[in-house]
Design a protein around this motif. Structure first.
Motif, PDB file in Angstrom:
ATOM      1  N   GLY A  68     -69.717  73.068   8.567  1.00 17.86           N
ATOM      2  CA  GLY A  68     -69.746  71.751   9.178  1.00 17.86           C
ATOM      3  C   GLY A  68     -70.210  70.591   8.329  1.00 17.86           C
ATOM      4  O   GLY A  68     -70.512  69.534   8.871  1.00 17.86           O
ATOM      5  N   THR A  69     -70.285  70.744   7.010  1.00 13.55           N
ATOM      6  CA  THR A  69     -70.660  69.586   6.189  1.00 13.55           C
ATOM      7  C   THR A  69     -69.574  68.533   6.313  1.00 13.55           C
ATOM      8  O   THR A  69     -68.388  68.840   6.278  1.00 13.55           O
ATOM      9  CB  THR A  69     -70.861  69.955   4.709  1.00 13.55           C
ATOM     10  OG1 THR A  69     -69.683  70.551   4.208  1.00 13.55           O
ATOM     11  CG2 THR A  69     -72.032  70.889   4.534  1.00 13.55           C
ATOM     12  N   ASN A  70     -69.978  67.288   6.478  1.00 19.02           N
ATOM     13  CA  ASN A  70     -69.015  66.241   6.777  1.00 19.02           C
ATOM     14  C   ASN A  70     -68.351  65.628   5.543  1.00 19.02           C
ATOM     15  O   ASN A  70     -67.695  64.604   5.640  1.00 19.02           O
ATOM     16  CB  ASN A  70     -69.656  65.153   7.636  1.00 19.02           C
ATOM     17  CG  ASN A  70     -70.670  64.335   6.874  1.00 19.02           C
ATOM     18  OD1 ASN A  70     -71.064  64.679   5.757  1.00 19.02           O
ATOM     19  ND2 ASN A  70     -71.105  63.242   7.480  1.00 19.02           N
ATOM     20  N   PHE A 116     -74.963  66.434   4.959  1.00 23.54           N
ATOM     21  CA  PHE A 116     -74.973  66.051   6.368  1.00 23.54           C
ATOM     22  C   PHE A 116     -73.977  66.893   7.150  1.00 23.54           C
ATOM     23  O   PHE A 116     -72.912  67.233   6.659  1.00 23.54           O
ATOM     24  CB  PHE A 116     -74.639  64.563   6.519  1.00 23.54           C
ATOM     25  CG  PHE A 116     -75.630  63.676   5.825  1.00 23.54           C
ATOM     26  CD1 PHE A 116     -76.868  63.414   6.401  1.00 23.54           C
ATOM     27  CD2 PHE A 116     -75.338  63.128   4.589  1.00 23.54           C
ATOM     28  CE1 PHE A 116     -77.787  62.607   5.749  1.00 23.54           C
ATOM     29  CE2 PHE A 116     -76.252  62.318   3.935  1.00 23.54           C
ATOM     30  CZ  PHE A 116     -77.483  62.061   4.522  1.00 23.54           C
ATOM     31  N   MET A 117     -74.335  67.169   8.383  1.00 23.76           N
ATOM     32  CA  MET A 117     -73.494  67.993   9.241  1.00 23.76           C
ATOM     33  C   MET A 117     -72.706  67.108  10.215  1.00 23.76           C
ATOM     34  O   MET A 117     -73.204  66.079  10.664  1.00 23.76           O
ATOM     35  CB  MET A 117     -74.357  68.975  10.046  1.00 23.76           C
ATOM     36  CG  MET A 117     -75.247  69.860   9.195  1.00 23.76           C
ATOM     37  SD  MET A 117     -74.331  70.870   8.039  1.00 23.76           S
ATOM     38  CE  MET A 117     -73.725  72.104   9.130  1.00 23.76           C
ATOM     39  N   ALA A 118     -71.498  67.543  10.524  1.00 27.11           N
ATOM     40  CA  ALA A 118     -70.698  66.864  11.542  1.00 27.11           C
ATOM     41  C   ALA A 118     -71.295  67.174  12.916  1.00 27.11           C
ATOM     42  O   ALA A 118     -71.621  68.330  13.193  1.00 27.11           O
ATOM     43  CB  ALA A 118     -69.258  67.342  11.468  1.00 27.11           C
ATOM     44  N   PRO A 119     -71.457  66.168  13.771  1.00 27.76           N
ATOM     45  CA  PRO A 119     -72.080  66.407  15.082  1.00 27.76           C
ATOM     46  C   PRO A 119     -71.289  67.350  15.985  1.00 27.76           C
ATOM     47  O   PRO A 119     -71.852  68.199  16.638  1.00 27.76           O
ATOM     48  CB  PRO A 119     -72.153  65.005  15.712  1.00 27.76           C
ATOM     49  CG  PRO A 119     -72.052  64.062  14.585  1.00 27.76           C
ATOM     50  CD  PRO A 119     -71.236  64.747  13.534  1.00 27.76           C
ATOM     51  N   ASN A 120     -69.965  67.196  16.013  1.00 24.10           N
ATOM     52  CA  ASN A 120     -69.138  68.028  16.881  1.00 24.10           C
ATOM     53  C   ASN A 120     -68.247  68.914  16.015  1.00 24.10           C
ATOM     54  O   ASN A 120     -67.190  68.486  15.542  1.00 24.10           O
ATOM     55  CB  ASN A 120     -68.296  67.146  17.807  1.00 24.10           C
ATOM     56  CG  ASN A 120     -67.536  67.946  18.839  1.00 24.10           C
ATOM     57  OD1 ASN A 120     -67.038  69.025  18.555  1.00 24.10           O
ATOM     58  ND2 ASN A 120     -67.453  67.409  20.037  1.00 24.10           N
ATOM     59  N   LEU A 121     -68.652  70.152  15.792  1.00 25.73           N
ATOM     60  CA  LEU A 121     -67.944  71.036  14.863  1.00 25.73           C
ATOM     61  C   LEU A 121     -66.518  71.337  15.294  1.00 25.73           C
ATOM     62  O   LEU A 121     -65.618  71.440  14.460  1.00 25.73           O
ATOM     63  CB  LEU A 121     -68.717  72.343  14.678  1.00 25.73           C
ATOM     64  CG  LEU A 121     -70.024  72.227  13.904  1.00 25.73           C
ATOM     65  CD1 LEU A 121     -70.688  73.591  13.767  1.00 25.73           C
ATOM     66  CD2 LEU A 121     -69.797  71.612  12.539  1.00 25.73           C
TER      67      LEU A 121
END
Length: 131
Positions: A113-115, A39-44
């Motif tokens: 940006g992986t959370n 999953f990616m973080a929404p706000n890098l």
């Protein structure tokens, strides 16, 4: 008899000195696993600011407070980061800090940006997540 004791003590001191001369540390950097969240973080921008702050806090705890285990969190704005680091208790603080530096570098090899991620070396592990 006294002369024999002096010779034995001299040999012991010379043996000890020779075996510790040039001793180097071993931060135990054999990579066992690296796993990255899907999953990616929404706000890098916020995410990386929080990740950098958390890793800096871990580094400070290990080097300044001589810790083998540390947790950190940076929760400013969105995309908080919670991090945990541990190295083996028998490692010197220098080797522990070296293992942390290697783990922090390796963990950044995850996709942009992986959370969450964790990396395990034989001497330490590092984990972070934003949830």
């Amino acid at each position: 008899m006294v002369q024999l004791k002096v010779v034995a003590l001299t040999l012991l001191v010379l043996w000890s000195w020779r075996n510790f001369e040039g001793a180097v540390g071993d931060p135990q950097l054999y990579l066992l696993t690296l796993e990255c969240s899907g999953f990616m973080a929404p706000n890098l921008s916020n995410f990386y600011q929080n990740l950098n702050a958390s890793l800096a806090d871990l580094r400070a705890q290990v080097t300044s407070q001589s810790r083998h285990f540390a947790t950190a969190q940076s929760t400013s704005r969105t995309d908080p980061v919670y991090a945990m680091f541990q190295c083996r208790n028998y490692l010197s603080i220098t080797d522990c800090a070296t293992c942390l530096a290697a783990a922090a570098t390796e963990i950044r090899n995850c996709s942009v940006g992986t959370n969450g991620a964790h990396v395990v070396y034989d001497g330490c592990f590092l984990r972070y997540t934003s949830i």
